[in-house]
Design a protein around this motif. Sequence first.
Motif, short mmCIF file in Angstrom:
data_model
loop_
_atom_site.label_atom_id
_atom_site.label_comp_id
_atom_site.label_asym_id
_atom_site.label_seq_id
_atom_site.Cartn_x
_atom_site.Cartn_y
_atom_site.Cartn_z
N THR A 183 0.85 -1.18 0.00
CA THR A 183 0.00 0.00 0.00
C THR A 183 0.89 1.23 0.00
O THR A 183 1.90 1.27 0.70
N ARG B 100 -2.21 2.27 10.77
CA ARG B 100 -3.47 1.60 10.40
C ARG B 100 -3.29 0.76 9.15
O ARG B 100 -3.80 -0.37 9.06
N GLU B 101 -2.58 1.28 8.16
CA GLU B 101 -2.35 0.51 6.93
C GLU B 101 -1.48 -0.70 7.19
O GLU B 101 -1.71 -1.79 6.66
N ALA C 79 -3.52 -3.34 8.96
CA ALA C 79 -4.47 -3.97 8.04
C ALA C 79 -3.77 -5.05 7.22
O ALA C 79 -4.30 -6.16 7.04
N LEU C 80 -2.56 -4.75 6.73
CA LEU C 80 -1.82 -5.75 5.95
C LEU C 80 -1.39 -6.93 6.82
O LEU C 80 -1.28 -8.06 6.34
N GLY D 19 -3.16 -8.09 9.19
CA GLY D 19 -4.36 -8.80 9.62
C GLY D 19 -4.68 -8.61 11.08
O GLY D 19 -5.32 -9.48 11.70
N ASP E 62 -6.62 -6.44 13.98
CA ASP E 62 -7.71 -5.49 14.22
C ASP E 62 -7.45 -4.79 15.55
O ASP E 62 -8.02 -5.13 16.59
N ASP F 119 -6.63 -0.78 17.39
CA ASP F 119 -6.67 0.67 17.22
C ASP F 119 -5.32 1.26 17.66
O ASP F 119 -5.03 1.30 18.86
N ARG G 20 -3.49 0.95 -3.35
CA ARG G 20 -3.31 -0.39 -2.80
C ARG G 20 -3.15 -1.41 -3.92
O ARG G 20 -3.81 -1.32 -4.95
N GLU H 211 -3.31 -5.51 -4.35
CA GLU H 211 -3.56 -6.83 -3.77
C GLU H 211 -2.76 -7.89 -4.53
O GLU H 211 -2.52 -7.78 -5.72
#
Length: 427
Positions: free
Chosen positions: A235, A279-280, A283-284, A286, A288, A290, A424, A426
């Motif tokens: 990303t 955050r990015e 996310a990559l 996996g 969850d 904050d 991004r 994939e």
Amino acid sequence: MSAFAAVDVIRVKRDGGTLSDEQIDWVIDAYTRGDVAEEQMSALAMAIFLRGMTSAEISRWTHAMIASGERLSLAVSRPTVDKHSTGGVGDKITLPLAPLVAACGAAVPQLSGRGLGHTGGTLDKLESIPGWRASLSTSDIQSQLEDVGAVVCAATSGLAPADKKLYALRDVTSTVESIPLIASSIMSKKIAEGASGLVLDVKFGSGAFMKTLDQARSLASALTSIGADHGVPTTALLTDMNVPLGRAVGNAVEVAESVEVLQGGGPADVVALTLALAREMLALAGLDVDPAAVLASGEAYEVWCRMISAQGGDPSAPLPTPAHVHTVVAPSSGVLASLDAYAVGVAAWRLGAGRARKEDPVQAAAGILCLAKPGDTVTAGDPLLELHTDTPDAVPAALAALEGGFTIADSAPEPGPIVVETIRAEV
């Protein structure tokens, strides 16, 4: 592998043709071994600069540079994710980001570099911490990732040796600005590190390598495409670098500002970009989690202290202070309307925070504190910038770099977002 003649490979690209996989594999391998001469690779680099490369050529060129050396195998119990910035002024984001993402449960193998010219180097900044060492063995990296979750260190000598040779060559042949060569240089090292995901901070603006958003978008597209081709989800955030990031530009001053962020303070723009990249990355990976809550809890600062200690540093030791401080004051009253990142970066470099050649030393205490940022109201005589150096004779050159580097007006334009676009790819 079939042998080719270097002159034939050069001619294909000179005439606007497409290099085959076999030609690329051969020329990179032969250049790494010394069988292709520097002047021949110089000619090929200039041909690539002028003629460009297809996305398939860029991907294969990257593959060949990775194959020129070792590839780290990061067998750790956490998901691995890395970040790379294309460089900017006051860009200390790696320092708070790596321990923050580690505190969220990922492993961050951040192999970083040194500064050259007006953009600072992460290793130079960290070396202002007493005792901290940049060089780690592969086993050191592995064990620290498992124990602490974050490593910021110099790349091992075996990673992408072809890139090391080609990078030095590009610097002296005026072929640095080629997007295919930039993209393959960045990604060959990052993919060889072995992280399972990668987030890129691609900067644009006066203080960045890419001056326009379109240029940054082209580079980001090339980078994310290479990542996808090599099985690494990637990303890219396109971020504004027209104004220095944060208030500190230099070495020890940026470490101090990073610690402020990790302790729950720090400039809003540094915090915002740190969280956006975190955050990015999560996310990559996996995860969850904050990152804002983790940052506020103090857990990231605890990881920072462990990370610095693991590499021989003392996180509680006082940072170096400059022998000389010179204050630049506001020439008139009004609103600081602009503060040019490039001008501030060059001034910090001239004060001793950066280097003109890779073998030059840097001053740990050199740098600039931006006491006002665009949008701030100032009165004539108010301090705007604080110049730090151990060599007072460097101040006039720094002041010359700052001429025209800021404006005071009746008002300032509304600041735009620091993250302008996200790309991004994939797998």
